[in-house]
Design a protein around this motif. Structure first.
Motif, mmCIF file in Angstrom:
data_model
loop_
_atom_site.group_PDB
_atom_site.id
_atom_site.type_symbol
_atom_site.label_atom_id
_atom_site.label_comp_id
_atom_site.label_asym_id
_atom_site.label_seq_id
_atom_site.Cartn_x
_atom_site.Cartn_y
_atom_site.Cartn_z
ATOM 1 N N THR A 87 -47.813 -9.383 16.930
ATOM 2 C CA THR A 87 -47.989 -7.990 16.512
ATOM 3 C C THR A 87 -49.217 -7.874 15.613
ATOM 4 O O THR A 87 -49.554 -8.806 14.884
ATOM 5 N N HIS A 88 -49.876 -6.714 15.692
ATOM 6 C CA HIS A 88 -51.084 -6.461 14.903
ATOM 7 C C HIS A 88 -51.069 -5.026 14.391
ATOM 8 O O HIS A 88 -50.622 -4.119 15.086
ATOM 9 N N GLY A 89 -51.585 -4.826 13.188
ATOM 10 C CA GLY A 89 -51.744 -3.481 12.653
ATOM 11 C C GLY A 89 -50.437 -2.738 12.481
ATOM 12 O O GLY A 89 -50.361 -1.547 12.766
ATOM 13 N N VAL A 90 -49.422 -3.428 12.013
ATOM 14 C CA VAL A 90 -48.102 -2.815 11.857
ATOM 15 C C VAL A 90 -48.120 -1.806 10.704
ATOM 16 O O VAL A 90 -48.551 -2.118 9.605
ATOM 17 N N ALA A 91 -47.643 -0.597 10.982
ATOM 18 C CA ALA A 91 -47.471 0.436 9.955
ATOM 19 C C ALA A 91 -46.013 0.872 9.990
ATOM 20 O O ALA A 91 -45.469 1.157 11.055
ATOM 21 N N VAL A 92 -45.377 0.896 8.815
ATOM 22 C CA VAL A 92 -43.963 1.260 8.691
ATOM 23 C C VAL A 92 -43.852 2.519 7.840
ATOM 24 O O VAL A 92 -44.518 2.635 6.803
ATOM 25 N N HIS A 93 -42.995 3.432 8.273
ATOM 26 C CA HIS A 93 -42.758 4.683 7.556
ATOM 27 C C HIS A 93 -41.252 4.837 7.380
ATOM 28 O O HIS A 93 -40.519 4.843 8.369
ATOM 29 N N ASN B 224 -38.120 7.170 5.734
ATOM 30 C CA ASN B 224 -37.757 8.480 5.218
ATOM 31 C C ASN B 224 -36.234 8.543 5.162
ATOM 32 O O ASN B 224 -35.575 8.808 6.175
ATOM 33 N N GLY B 225 -35.681 8.227 4.002
ATOM 34 C CA GLY B 225 -34.220 8.208 3.858
ATOM 35 C C GLY B 225 -33.593 7.084 4.671
ATOM 36 O O GLY B 225 -33.991 5.933 4.545
ATOM 37 N N ASP B 226 -32.635 7.441 5.537
ATOM 38 C CA ASP B 226 -31.959 6.448 6.371
ATOM 39 C C ASP B 226 -32.587 6.333 7.763
ATOM 40 O O ASP B 226 -31.984 5.758 8.677
ATOM 41 N N ALA B 227 -33.774 6.879 7.920
ATOM 42 C CA ALA B 227 -34.509 6.782 9.180
ATOM 43 C C ALA B 227 -35.877 6.175 8.900
ATOM 44 O O ALA B 227 -36.439 6.346 7.825
ATOM 45 N N ALA B 228 -36.387 5.456 9.891
ATOM 46 C CA ALA B 228 -37.703 4.833 9.735
ATOM 47 C C ALA B 228 -38.324 4.648 11.111
ATOM 48 O O ALA B 228 -37.620 4.643 12.124
ATOM 49 N N TRP B 229 -39.639 4.495 11.127
ATOM 50 C CA TRP B 229 -40.324 4.179 12.360
ATOM 51 C C TRP B 229 -41.502 3.282 12.054
ATOM 52 O O TRP B 229 -41.992 3.227 10.939
ATOM 53 N N SER B 230 -41.908 2.557 13.077
ATOM 54 C CA SER B 230 -43.090 1.704 12.959
ATOM 55 C C SER B 230 -43.955 1.920 14.184
ATOM 56 O O SER B 230 -43.479 2.371 15.226
ATOM 57 N N GLY C 171 -42.964 4.648 1.997
ATOM 58 C CA GLY C 171 -41.534 4.599 1.715
ATOM 59 C C GLY C 171 -41.221 3.558 0.665
ATOM 60 O O GLY C 171 -42.109 2.839 0.193
ATOM 61 N N PRO C 172 -39.947 3.461 0.299
ATOM 62 C CA PRO C 172 -39.539 2.472 -0.710
ATOM 63 C C PRO C 172 -39.864 1.042 -0.264
ATOM 64 O O PRO C 172 -39.580 0.661 0.874
ATOM 65 N N VAL C 173 -40.453 0.286 -1.162
ATOM 66 C CA VAL C 173 -40.924 -1.062 -0.850
ATOM 67 C C VAL C 173 -39.822 -1.955 -0.259
ATOM 68 O O VAL C 173 -40.068 -2.631 0.738
ATOM 69 N N PRO C 174 -38.591 -1.978 -0.795
ATOM 70 C CA PRO C 174 -37.566 -2.846 -0.197
ATOM 71 C C PRO C 174 -37.239 -2.464 1.255
ATOM 72 O O PRO C 174 -37.041 -3.338 2.095
ATOM 73 N N ASP C 175 -37.220 -1.167 1.543
ATOM 74 C CA ASP C 175 -36.941 -0.727 2.913
ATOM 75 C C ASP C 175 -38.098 -1.062 3.849
ATOM 76 O O ASP C 175 -37.884 -1.528 4.976
ATOM 77 N N VAL C 176 -39.315 -0.844 3.392
ATOM 78 C CA VAL C 176 -40.495 -1.176 4.193
ATOM 79 C C VAL C 176 -40.501 -2.678 4.496
ATOM 80 O O VAL C 176 -40.732 -3.095 5.635
ATOM 81 N N ALA C 177 -40.202 -3.498 3.494
ATOM 82 C CA ALA C 177 -40.150 -4.958 3.692
ATOM 83 C C ALA C 177 -39.057 -5.325 4.691
ATOM 84 O O ALA C 177 -39.252 -6.210 5.533
ATOM 85 N N ALA C 178 -37.915 -4.666 4.616
ATOM 86 C CA ALA C 178 -36.815 -4.943 5.544
ATOM 87 C C ALA C 178 -37.219 -4.607 6.979
ATOM 88 O O ALA C 178 -36.888 -5.356 7.916
ATOM 89 N N ILE C 179 -37.948 -3.538 7.175
ATOM 90 C CA ILE C 179 -38.405 -3.165 8.518
ATOM 91 C C ILE C 179 -39.435 -4.174 9.030
ATOM 92 O O ILE C 179 -39.389 -4.581 10.188
ATOM 93 N N HIS C 180 -40.355 -4.595 8.161
ATOM 94 C CA HIS C 180 -41.316 -5.636 8.566
ATOM 95 C C HIS C 180 -40.576 -6.894 9.002
ATOM 96 O O HIS C 180 -40.946 -7.516 10.012
ATOM 97 N N HIS C 181 -39.536 -7.265 8.276
ATOM 98 C CA HIS C 181 -38.743 -8.441 8.649
ATOM 99 C C HIS C 181 -38.068 -8.220 9.995
ATOM 100 O O HIS C 181 -38.014 -9.129 10.834
ATOM 101 N N LEU C 182 -37.553 -7.026 10.226
ATOM 102 C CA LEU C 182 -36.905 -6.703 11.495
ATOM 103 C C LEU C 182 -37.902 -6.818 12.652
ATOM 104 O O LEU C 182 -37.557 -7.331 13.727
ATOM 105 N N ILE C 183 -39.124 -6.380 12.445
ATOM 106 C CA ILE C 183 -40.156 -6.504 13.484
ATOM 107 C C ILE C 183 -40.454 -7.975 13.756
ATOM 108 O O ILE C 183 -40.603 -8.386 14.915
#
Length: 177
Positions: free
Chosen positions: A114-120, A122-128, A42-54
């Motif tokens: 947390t270990h082995g975090v993967a973020v995906h 897709n638009g306004d939805a995401a999962w990790s 996914g888009p790098v800024p969104d992926v980074a935002a999700i990592h921060h949220l985790i």
């Protein structure tokens, strides 16, 4: 074609293997560990935002900071949390039962890794998805506890900010050290 005695062919194979092993070791040192451990999409800024949220989620578990919990989670009625103790639906239930009662009431100290975090994304939805190790101290007995889990989190972008809408975790039978 030149014919080599058996022992010379073996030397060539060993040298080739050593060369390949050295190459892999060299590459492993160049690539950051985080890049090897995950497959983000996914888009790098969104992926980074999700990592921060985790990261913020882990901090909220560690500190039982209800203000932080409120900032992480969506307050929509369909949010949910599924875990070995049951299911919680709605932000108020998650805040009270998971964070106040279980995290704050059961444990006097908490440390979620947390270990082995993967973020995906897709638009306004995401999962990790990730594995975790939870070190804690039982409030009643003062005994140390360590558990291992695997978790999926689902997020939705609300008013241009990512919010957690669902967590599902279970015991990790292939726990990381």
């Amino acid at each position: 074609m030149t014919s080599y005695p058996c022992h010379e062919r073996m030397c060539v194979k060993v040298l080739a293997s050593v060369g390949m092993a050295s190459l892999f070791v060299s590459i492993a040192h160049i690539i950051p560990a985080r890049a090897i451990a995950q497959t983000d999409a996914g888009p790098v800024p969104d992926v980074a935002a999700i990592h921060h949220l985790i990261d913020q989620y882990a901090k909220a578990v560690d500190t039982v900071d209800l203000n932080l919990v409120s900032q992480i989670w969506s307050h929509s009625p369909e949010v949910s949390f599924i875990y070995p103790l049951g299911e919680e639906h709605g932000f108020d239930a998650i805040e009270q039962r998971v964070f106040q009662n279980v995290m704050g009431g059961t444990f006097s100290a908490r440390d979620l890794e947390t270990h082995g975090v993967a973020v995906h994304v897709n638009g306004d939805a995401a999962w990790s998805e990730f594995h975790w190790v939870f070190h804690a101290t039982m409030r009643k007995e003062g005994s140390a506890v360590t558990t291992h889990g695997v978790e999926t989190q689902i997020y939705r972008k609300e008013a241009l900010k990512w919010r957690l809408v669902h967590v599902h975790y279970s015991e990790d039978r292939q726990a990381v050290p």
